[in-house]
Design a protein around this motif. Structure first.
Motif, PDB file in Angstrom:
ATOM      1  N   GLY A   1     -43.405  73.514   4.104  1.00 58.11           N
ATOM      2  CA  GLY A   1     -44.515  74.291   4.369  1.00 58.11           C
ATOM      3  C   GLY A   1     -44.588  75.374   3.291  1.00 58.11           C
TER       4      GLY A   1
ATOM      5  N   SER B   1     -46.937  65.111   1.733  1.00 59.29           N
ATOM      6  CA  SER B   1     -47.348  65.468   3.113  1.00 59.29           C
ATOM      7  C   SER B   1     -47.356  64.304   3.818  1.00 59.29           C
TER       8      SER B   1
ATOM      9  N   GLU C   1     -41.855  76.929   1.810  1.00 56.09           N
ATOM     10  CA  GLU C   1     -40.724  78.009   1.902  1.00 56.09           C
ATOM     11  C   GLU C   1     -39.453  77.281   1.692  1.00 56.09           C
TER      12      GLU C   1
ATOM     13  N   ASN D   1     -48.353  72.854   6.709  1.00 53.23           N
ATOM     14  CA  ASN D   1     -47.289  73.322   7.078  1.00 53.23           C
ATOM     15  C   ASN D   1     -46.159  72.655   7.201  1.00 53.23           C
ATOM     16  N   TYR D   2     -46.377  71.084   6.970  1.00 52.84           N
ATOM     17  CA  TYR D   2     -45.191  70.065   6.990  1.00 52.84           C
ATOM     18  C   TYR D   2     -45.183  69.663   5.518  1.00 52.84           C
TER      19      TYR D   2
ATOM     20  N   GLN E   1     -52.334  68.779   7.554  1.00 52.71           N
ATOM     21  CA  GLN E   1     -50.930  69.797   8.327  1.00 52.71           C
ATOM     22  C   GLN E   1     -50.363  70.241   7.036  1.00 52.71           C
TER      23      GLN E   1
ATOM     24  N   GLU F   1     -43.435  74.828  13.808  1.00 51.43           N
ATOM     25  CA  GLU F   1     -43.069  75.896  12.992  1.00 51.43           C
ATOM     26  C   GLU F   1     -42.156  77.061  13.626  1.00 51.43           C
TER      27      GLU F   1
END
Length: 322
Positions: free
Chosen positions: A225, A199, A227, A206-207, A204, A28
């Motif tokens: 994630g 995923s 965005e 954010n991944y 996780q 990140e």
């Protein structure tokens, strides 16, 4: 490597070189990265703890201008196997790597394959400044040291040239003498697949990756994630003409460094997305030096459309929604 048409001047530049295989991290604190929009092929897999890492292959797409790339990160054994597809002396760019004795020993493999003696191992620890440098304020605020290593395509190709590793080596052998080119075709009719979501590890978020098809431009746009995933330098959202799901065996070594092993040779299932269409097929790679091929249900190699190829390497059984 990306099937696009280039000017004579651009071809004259990249035909004098061999591809760069660059390890770029996806922690990140490393986002947004630099250079990913200029790569021809990108491999993504988990490095450790559900955190993914990229190996970006720069060749045709980096012909017209110097590309800043980073943050550069450490080697993993399975990326070494994929880099091996791009010549028996591939330019492999990294900052150190896994070196615990055993099957995950990436640095040991690099030595065993002769990359140290041949000079095609472009490890930051053996090169240093000015080919590599650290940028602690790259995203406007300080980050940990491991997220700061940078280089450029031209600086790395210059190092390779000094080591007599341009398109041909000292013996006159061209880098692609044994390389099987990717197959390409003109873009076809848009299909009905509008997005792809998956995923790597369910714990996780954010991944989590989402690719959304833009029918106007004929590319898949990437979110990471939740965005939009952009390139730091040109501010463009990362996009790919071809998105591949390669399902492989996954094994944890349960060592202190949390190293993983992913199956790179043999065969398995695959999904190939182009033009809003999906082809359910298989992948196969005979040995370390052979290029991974993606085949349709009849065993015929799938043609990609011109543009970036993004290969998502996922554990067998991963749920992909589309």
């Amino acid at each position: 490597l990306n099937g696009k048409k280039f000017s004579k001047a651009e071809r004259e530049i990249w035909e004098k070189r061999r591809p760069l295989n660059v390890m770029i991290e996806n922690h990140e604190e490393s986002r947004p990265q630099s250079g990913l929009t200029s790569a021809d092929v990108i491999y993504e897999a988990v490095a450790e703890g559900g955190i993914t890492r990229f190996m970006a292959v720069f060749y045709c797409g980096a012909a017209s201008q110097e590309v800043t790339i980073g943050p550069v990160r450490s080697a993993r054994i399975y990326y070494v196997d994929w880099a091996s597809e791009y010549s028996d002396k591939p330019l492999y760019v990294h900052v150190g790597g896994a070196n615990r004795a055993g099957p995950a020993d990436a640095l040991g493999a690099i030595s065993k394959y002769g990359w140290l003696s041949d000079g095609n191992d472009l490890n930051q620890f053996s090169i240093g400044f000015p080919a590599f440098w650290r940028d602690y304020e790259r995203i406007g605020h300080p980050v940990a040291t491991e997220h700061t290593m940078y280089s450029t395509t031209d600086k790395l190709w210059a190092v390779a040239s000094e080591r007599k590793l341009d398109a041909k080596d000292e013996s006159g052998k061209k880098w692609d003498a044994n390389f099987t080119p990717w197959k390409f075709k003109d873009a076809g009719t848009n299909g009905q697949v509008s997005s792809i979501t998956f995923s790597f590890w369910s714990n996780q978020p954010n991944y989590v990756v989402k690719w959304t098809y833009d029918s106007a431009s004929g590319v898949w746009k990437r979110e990471n994630g939740g965005e939009a995933h952009t390139d730091l330098d040109n501010k463009k959202q990362i996009s790919a003409a071809n998105v591949v799901m390669q399902f492989v065996t996954e094994r944890s070594l349960n060592d202190p460094e949390k190293h993983m092993l992913y199956g790179t040779t043999g065969r398995g299932e695959a999904l190939v997305f182009t033009n809003g269409n999906v082809v359910k097929g298989t992948w196969q790679k005979a040995d370390r030096l052979s290029r991974t091929k993606f085949m349709d249900s009849k065993g015929v190699e799938i043609n990609f459309v011109p543009g970036q190829i993004w290969i998502e390497v996922l554990p067998q059984g991963t749920q992909v929604s589309y």
